[in-house]
Design a protein around this motif. Structure first.
Motif, PDB file in Angstrom:
ATOM      1  N   TYR A   1     -11.932 -59.756  67.973  1.00  0.00           N
ATOM      2  CA  TYR A   1     -11.636 -58.861  68.991  1.00  0.00           C
ATOM      3  C   TYR A   1     -11.972 -57.456  68.941  1.00  0.00           C
ATOM      4  O   TYR A   1     -12.740 -56.666  69.038  1.00  0.00           O
ATOM      5  N   GLY A   2     -10.798 -56.865  68.015  1.00  0.00           N
ATOM      6  CA  GLY A   2     -10.742 -55.271  66.937  1.00  0.00           C
ATOM      7  C   GLY A   2     -12.020 -55.316  66.583  1.00  0.00           C
ATOM      8  O   GLY A   2     -13.103 -54.000  66.938  1.00  0.00           O
ATOM      9  N   ARG A   3     -12.409 -56.033  66.001  1.00  0.00           N
ATOM     10  CA  ARG A   3     -13.617 -56.130  64.971  1.00  0.00           C
ATOM     11  C   ARG A   3     -14.895 -56.201  65.727  1.00  0.00           C
ATOM     12  O   ARG A   3     -15.868 -55.047  65.808  1.00  0.00           O
ATOM     13  N   ASP A   4     -15.519 -56.429  66.950  1.00  0.00           N
ATOM     14  CA  ASP A   4     -16.120 -56.565  68.454  1.00  0.00           C
ATOM     15  C   ASP A   4     -15.905 -54.821  69.152  1.00  0.00           C
ATOM     16  O   ASP A   4     -16.784 -54.927  69.472  1.00  0.00           O
ATOM     17  N   LEU A   5     -14.905 -55.074  69.466  1.00  0.00           N
ATOM     18  CA  LEU A   5     -14.762 -53.691  69.683  1.00  0.00           C
ATOM     19  C   LEU A   5     -15.063 -52.257  69.488  1.00  0.00           C
ATOM     20  O   LEU A   5     -16.156 -51.303  69.673  1.00  0.00           O
ATOM     21  N   MET A   6     -14.848 -52.466  67.573  1.00  0.00           N
ATOM     22  CA  MET A   6     -15.686 -51.214  66.705  1.00  0.00           C
ATOM     23  C   MET A   6     -16.941 -50.911  66.828  1.00  0.00           C
ATOM     24  O   MET A   6     -17.263 -50.511  66.615  1.00  0.00           O
ATOM     25  N   ALA A   7     -17.879 -52.552  66.509  1.00  0.00           N
ATOM     26  CA  ALA A   7     -18.986 -52.932  67.135  1.00  0.00           C
ATOM     27  C   ALA A   7     -20.081 -52.855  68.446  1.00  0.00           C
ATOM     28  O   ALA A   7     -20.741 -51.779  68.096  1.00  0.00           O
ATOM     29  N   ALA A   8     -19.213 -52.331  69.046  1.00  0.00           N
ATOM     30  CA  ALA A   8     -19.696 -51.811  70.655  1.00  0.00           C
ATOM     31  C   ALA A   8     -19.164 -50.705  70.575  1.00  0.00           C
ATOM     32  O   ALA A   8     -20.720 -50.049  70.969  1.00  0.00           O
ATOM     33  N   ALA A   9     -18.302 -50.088  70.119  1.00  0.00           N
ATOM     34  CA  ALA A   9     -18.145 -48.409  70.084  1.00  0.00           C
ATOM     35  C   ALA A   9     -19.558 -47.470  69.197  1.00  0.00           C
ATOM     36  O   ALA A   9     -19.804 -47.074  69.380  1.00  0.00           O
ATOM     37  N   ALA A  10     -19.614 -48.475  68.096  1.00  0.00           N
ATOM     38  CA  ALA A  10     -20.611 -47.925  67.110  1.00  0.00           C
ATOM     39  C   ALA A  10     -21.704 -47.803  67.611  1.00  0.00           C
ATOM     40  O   ALA A  10     -22.776 -46.839  67.661  1.00  0.00           O
ATOM     41  N   ASP A  11     -21.576 -49.104  68.881  1.00  0.00           N
ATOM     42  CA  ASP A  11     -23.851 -49.531  69.648  1.00  0.00           C
ATOM     43  C   ASP A  11     -23.426 -48.491  70.327  1.00  0.00           C
ATOM     44  O   ASP A  11     -24.625 -47.590  70.471  1.00  0.00           O
ATOM     45  N   ALA A  12     -22.384 -48.056  71.241  1.00  0.00           N
ATOM     46  CA  ALA A  12     -23.006 -46.882  72.296  1.00  0.00           C
ATOM     47  C   ALA A  12     -22.991 -46.077  71.770  1.00  0.00           C
ATOM     48  O   ALA A  12     -23.692 -44.396  72.043  1.00  0.00           O
TER      49      ALA A  12
ATOM     50  N   ALA B   1     -22.596 -39.510  63.575  1.00  0.00           N
ATOM     51  CA  ALA B   1     -21.252 -39.952  63.470  1.00  0.00           C
ATOM     52  C   ALA B   1     -20.003 -40.453  64.715  1.00  0.00           C
ATOM     53  O   ALA B   1     -20.277 -39.311  65.080  1.00  0.00           O
ATOM     54  N   ILE B   2     -19.284 -41.022  63.242  1.00  0.00           N
ATOM     55  CA  ILE B   2     -18.070 -41.259  64.659  1.00  0.00           C
ATOM     56  C   ILE B   2     -16.785 -41.264  63.198  1.00  0.00           C
ATOM     57  O   ILE B   2     -16.813 -41.399  62.596  1.00  0.00           O
ATOM     58  N   ARG B   3     -15.596 -40.610  64.435  1.00  0.00           N
ATOM     59  CA  ARG B   3     -14.621 -40.041  63.055  1.00  0.00           C
ATOM     60  C   ARG B   3     -13.373 -40.606  64.834  1.00  0.00           C
ATOM     61  O   ARG B   3     -13.475 -40.529  65.485  1.00  0.00           O
TER      62      ARG B   3
END
Length: 174
Positions: A106-117, A126-128
């Motif tokens: 779920y952590g990896r899923d959260l990070m992918a969803a944040a990048a998509d957002a 970019a995201i920092r």
């Protein structure tokens, strides 16, 4: 069962309380989200209020991951950079997955969803984020595509004699 991610959900009392409970539980499990255990909901509340105020001002966006019962299992706050020469990247704050769900991806899923957002935000390239050294978090973020771009030795004091590095990570979105 996968989490259902929503950007900018309506902030209801139930959602607010779920986030507060999540932040408290993550902190008390040793998570690196601004506190050192033990903490209470009352100690966490001012940080959540700051995020909610930034959301009301339009500076911060909330990403939530709901479990199969509709409760908050994961969050991340995407905050626009206020410096006029740095508006092409955003900050990612308070990245959390409830301890009962850790180890399920779920952590990896959260990070992918944040990048998509973030990719959906105009002008964001970019995201920092920063993380506390000593927990291996930089390895996790690196596995999600982030690169370590800076480190401040002993910047975080979790207890007398226990100083940790602040690690700066960057994810280019291009």
């Amino acid at each position: 069962m996968p989490l259902t991610f929503t950007l900018d959900p309506a902030i209801t009392p139930a959602l607010r309380d779920d986030i507060l409970d999540l932040w408290t539980d993550v902190s008390n499990a040793g998570g690196s989200v601004g506190h050192v255990p033990p903490v209470t909901r009352d100690e966490i509340r001012p940080g959540l209020v700051r995020h909610l105020v930034q959301m009301a001002e339009g500076r911060t966006r909330l990403l939530v991951g709901l479990d199969e019962t509709g409760h908050v299992a994961a969050t991340a706050f995407l905050t626009h950079n206020s410096h006029r020469l740095m508006t092409h990247w955003i900050w990612l704050y308070t990245v959390m997955v409830h301890p009962r769900y850790q180890g399920r991806g779920y952590g990896r899923d959260l990070m992918a969803a944040a990048a998509d957002a973030a990719r959906g935000l105009e002008g964001v390239e970019a995201i920092r984020l920063t993380c506390r050294g000593g927990h291996g978090l930089e390895r996790f973020y690196a596995s999600c595509g982030y690169k370590e771009v800076g480190r401040v030795p002993d910047a975080i004091r979790v207890a007398p004699g226990d100083d940790r590095d602040e690690v700066v990570m960057l994810l280019p979105l291009g």
